[in-house]
Scaffold this motif. Structure first.
Motif, PDB file in Angstrom:
ATOM      1  N   ASN A   5       0.772  -1.167  -0.049  1.00 50.30           N
ATOM      2  CA  ASN A   5      -0.001   0.137   0.056  1.00 50.30           C
ATOM      3  C   ASN A   5       0.974   1.195   0.072  1.00 50.30           C
ATOM      4  N   GLU A   6       2.190   1.018  -0.071  1.00 49.06           N
ATOM      5  CA  GLU A   6       3.161   2.245  -0.220  1.00 49.06           C
ATOM      6  C   GLU A   6       3.101   2.803  -1.635  1.00 49.06           C
ATOM      7  N   GLN A   7       2.181   3.599  -2.000  1.00 50.71           N
ATOM      8  CA  GLN A   7       2.069   3.978  -3.433  1.00 50.71           C
ATOM      9  C   GLN A   7       2.838   5.131  -3.964  1.00 50.71           C
ATOM     10  N   ASP A   8       3.715   5.722  -3.331  1.00 50.41           N
ATOM     11  CA  ASP A   8       4.737   6.699  -3.753  1.00 50.41           C
ATOM     12  C   ASP A   8       5.886   5.906  -3.847  1.00 50.41           C
ATOM     13  N   ASP A   9       6.097   4.762  -4.167  1.00 45.90           N
ATOM     14  CA  ASP A   9       7.278   4.086  -4.502  1.00 45.90           C
ATOM     15  C   ASP A   9       8.018   3.938  -5.858  1.00 45.90           C
ATOM     16  N   GLY A  10       7.216   4.718  -6.688  1.00 42.66           N
ATOM     17  CA  GLY A  10       7.779   5.067  -8.188  1.00 42.66           C
ATOM     18  C   GLY A  10       8.897   6.154  -8.403  1.00 42.66           C
ATOM     19  N   VAL A  11       9.018   6.553  -9.327  1.00 41.99           N
ATOM     20  CA  VAL A  11       9.813   7.751  -9.838  1.00 41.99           C
ATOM     21  C   VAL A  11       9.558   8.859 -10.002  1.00 41.99           C
ATOM     22  N   PHE A  12       8.178   9.180 -10.541  1.00 43.86           N
ATOM     23  CA  PHE A  12       7.824  10.495 -10.801  1.00 43.86           C
ATOM     24  C   PHE A  12       6.723  10.992  -9.534  1.00 43.86           C
ATOM     25  N   LEU A  13       7.345  11.637  -8.738  1.00 46.99           N
ATOM     26  CA  LEU A  13       6.452  11.884  -7.234  1.00 46.99           C
ATOM     27  C   LEU A  13       6.141  13.429  -7.445  1.00 46.99           C
ATOM     28  N   TYR A  14       5.367  13.724  -6.304  1.00 46.10           N
ATOM     29  CA  TYR A  14       5.241  15.013  -6.020  1.00 46.10           C
ATOM     30  C   TYR A  14       6.485  15.756  -5.691  1.00 46.10           C
ATOM     31  N   GLU A  15       6.640  16.990  -5.866  1.00 45.22           N
ATOM     32  CA  GLU A  15       7.621  17.911  -5.001  1.00 45.22           C
ATOM     33  C   GLU A  15       9.018  17.261  -4.947  1.00 45.22           C
ATOM     34  N   LYS A  16       9.341  16.003  -5.298  1.00 46.56           N
ATOM     35  CA  LYS A  16      10.482  15.299  -5.100  1.00 46.56           C
ATOM     36  C   LYS A  16      11.285  14.816  -6.412  1.00 46.56           C
ATOM     37  N   PRO A  17      12.285  15.289  -6.921  1.00 48.62           N
ATOM     38  CA  PRO A  17      12.849  14.838  -8.107  1.00 48.62           C
ATOM     39  C   PRO A  17      13.761  13.791  -7.560  1.00 48.62           C
ATOM     40  N   ILE A  18      13.711  12.699  -8.605  1.00 52.68           N
ATOM     41  CA  ILE A  18      14.565  11.357  -8.185  1.00 52.68           C
ATOM     42  C   ILE A  18      15.571  11.400  -9.188  1.00 52.68           C
ATOM     43  N   ARG A  19      17.018  11.142  -8.540  1.00 50.41           N
ATOM     44  CA  ARG A  19      18.103  10.859  -9.271  1.00 50.41           C
ATOM     45  C   ARG A  19      18.315   9.404  -9.563  1.00 50.41           C
ATOM     46  N   PHE A  20      19.020   9.178 -10.562  1.00 52.09           N
ATOM     47  CA  PHE A  20      19.268   7.693 -11.037  1.00 52.09           C
ATOM     48  C   PHE A  20      19.867   6.836  -9.762  1.00 52.09           C
ATOM     49  N   VAL A  21      20.610   7.607  -8.986  1.00 50.01           N
ATOM     50  CA  VAL A  21      21.281   7.044  -7.954  1.00 50.01           C
ATOM     51  C   VAL A  21      20.238   6.490  -6.804  1.00 50.01           C
ATOM     52  N   ASP A  22      19.097   7.158  -6.937  1.00 52.60           N
ATOM     53  CA  ASP A  22      18.072   6.842  -5.953  1.00 52.60           C
ATOM     54  C   ASP A  22      17.526   5.553  -6.282  1.00 52.60           C
ATOM     55  N   ILE A  23      17.330   4.943  -7.699  1.00 53.19           N
ATOM     56  CA  ILE A  23      16.583   3.886  -8.254  1.00 53.19           C
ATOM     57  C   ILE A  23      17.696   2.604  -8.003  1.00 53.19           C
ATOM     58  N   LEU A  24      17.436   2.318  -6.579  1.00 52.87           N
ATOM     59  CA  LEU A  24      18.345   1.278  -6.111  1.00 52.87           C
ATOM     60  C   LEU A  24      17.809  -0.051  -6.586  1.00 52.87           C
ATOM     61  N   ASP A  25      16.901  -0.403  -7.252  1.00 53.53           N
ATOM     62  CA  ASP A  25      16.409  -1.642  -7.877  1.00 53.53           C
ATOM     63  C   ASP A  25      17.275  -1.751  -9.245  1.00 53.53           C
ATOM     64  N   GLY A  26      17.711  -0.641  -9.814  1.00 55.61           N
ATOM     65  CA  GLY A  26      18.385  -0.716 -11.106  1.00 55.61           C
ATOM     66  C   GLY A  26      17.790  -0.012 -11.969  1.00 55.61           C
ATOM     67  N   LEU A  27      18.254   0.663 -13.157  1.00 55.17           N
ATOM     68  CA  LEU A  27      17.628   1.344 -14.287  1.00 55.17           C
ATOM     69  C   LEU A  27      16.770   0.399 -14.971  1.00 55.17           C
ATOM     70  N   THR A  28      17.509  -0.860 -15.183  1.00 52.75           N
ATOM     71  CA  THR A  28      17.092  -1.745 -16.121  1.00 52.75           C
ATOM     72  C   THR A  28      15.609  -2.574 -15.699  1.00 52.75           C
ATOM     73  N   ASN A  29      15.549  -2.288 -14.341  1.00 54.64           N
ATOM     74  CA  ASN A  29      14.456  -3.031 -13.762  1.00 54.64           C
ATOM     75  C   ASN A  29      13.452  -2.063 -13.107  1.00 54.64           C
ATOM     76  N   THR A  30      13.474  -1.052 -13.556  1.00 56.86           N
ATOM     77  CA  THR A  30      12.371  -0.005 -13.241  1.00 56.86           C
ATOM     78  C   THR A  30      11.668   0.592 -14.186  1.00 56.86           C
ATOM     79  N   LEU A  31      10.474   0.374 -14.018  1.00 60.29           N
ATOM     80  CA  LEU A  31       9.530   1.414 -15.176  1.00 60.29           C
ATOM     81  C   LEU A  31       9.249   2.881 -14.463  1.00 60.29           C
ATOM     82  N   ILE A  32       9.231   3.510 -15.597  1.00 61.68           N
ATOM     83  CA  ILE A  32       8.991   5.105 -15.140  1.00 61.68           C
ATOM     84  C   ILE A  32       8.037   5.851 -15.733  1.00 61.68           C
ATOM     85  N   ILE A  33       7.784   5.266 -17.063  1.00 64.48           N
ATOM     86  CA  ILE A  33       6.407   5.973 -17.959  1.00 64.48           C
ATOM     87  C   ILE A  33       5.726   4.828 -18.738  1.00 64.48           C
TER      88      ILE A  33
END
Length: 271
Positions: free
Chosen positions: A161-189
């Motif tokens: 139920n933690e719904q803000d666990d993606g990449v495009f959030l409110y008020e918070k820009p995400i860096r690539f280094v924040d994507i700990l699951d890996g860029l190849t394993n993370t859907l963003i759009i």
């Protein structure tokens, strides 16, 4: 010289089509059209899918260029208008900030980012269509502002139920280094054709995935990964890969692909 007109008329009659022959020819042509039409339509849709994939590829290049310049991806929504929030909150979408990186610098300059996205001064710019943000298979809708068929993924409700666990959030820009699951394993759009808030300037152009791909159980007022392509929808991974994601994908796997930093085991080899 005397011409036998009866002989001439008889030859002409012999060379003409009879009604039965004409009907047979029309029937054959109709059958051929019926056989060829689905193939033509399938070829056209295949071309549209290629074009849709190319649009996502352009967005991927733009996002990586934006990250190179700003050291982060654009925030999903800037000054989100929560329930009963004041209308002075600007609520700009990630796709508005990305305009200079998809060769839309003049359009970007027409927007007054000091005012809300729906301020009268921004109406003309907001109504301007951006081809890169439109899927060729999606119909044109009568919206106040120009549509987009691609939305940023805020998170998911398929794993927890933690719904803000993606990449495009409110008020918070995400860096690539924040994507700990890996860029190849993370859907963003993902494609979000027909979503209720599908305007490229509107910060509501983000969503938390709660259903499957092209899921008929998803309510029409909800933004989800969905398209008018048969069998699936186009999505973009953080590493820049564009994939046609099957609507038969396991929901748990889909949720794990959306989360950015939960270290869940995923297998993307068959996507």
């Amino acid at each position: 010289m005397i011409i036998d007109r009866r002989f001439s008329f008889r030859n002409q009659a012999d060379n003409a089509f009879t009604m039965i022959e004409l009907l047979v020819v029309i029937g054959i042509v109709g059958v051929l059209i019926a056989i060829l039409l689905p193939a033509v339509q399938a070829a056209r849709e295949a071309a549209r899918q290629v074009n849709c994939k190319n649009h996502l590829h352009q967005i991927a290049i733009a996002l990586h260029s934006y990250h190179d310049v700003h050291r982060s991806l654009p925030t999903g929504c800037f000054e989100w208008r929560y329930f009963r929030a004041p209308p002075t909150l600007r609520q700009f979408a990630w796709s508005a900030f990305l305009l200079p990186f998809i060769e839309q610098q003049p359009l970007h300059e027409r927007i007054d980012f000091g005012l809300p996205f729906d301020a009268p001064k921004n109406a003309d710019a907001a109504a301007t269509r951006v081809g890169t943000y439109e899927c060729p298979t999606a119909p044109q809708r009568q919206l106040i502002r120009a549509q987009t068929d691609y939305a940023g993924i805020f998170g998911e409700l398929l794993v927890d139920n933690e719904q803000d666990d993606g990449v495009f959030l409110y008020e918070k820009p995400i860096r690539f280094v924040d994507i700990l699951d890996g860029l190849t394993n993370t859907l963003i759009i993902g494609e979000d054709v027909g979503g209720p808030d599908s305007e490229w300037i509107n910060g509501r152009n983000v969503f938390a995935q709660a259903f499957g791909v092209n899921d008929t159980e998803a309510p029409p007022f909800d933004n989800e990964i969905r398209s008018l392509h048969g069998g699936g929808a186009m999505v973009l991974f953080a590493d820049g890969r564009t994939v046609f994601l099957s609507e038969s994908i396991d929901r748990t796997l889909l949720g794990r692909l959306i989360t950015r930093a939960k270290r869940e085991p995923v297998d993307t080899t068959n996507l």
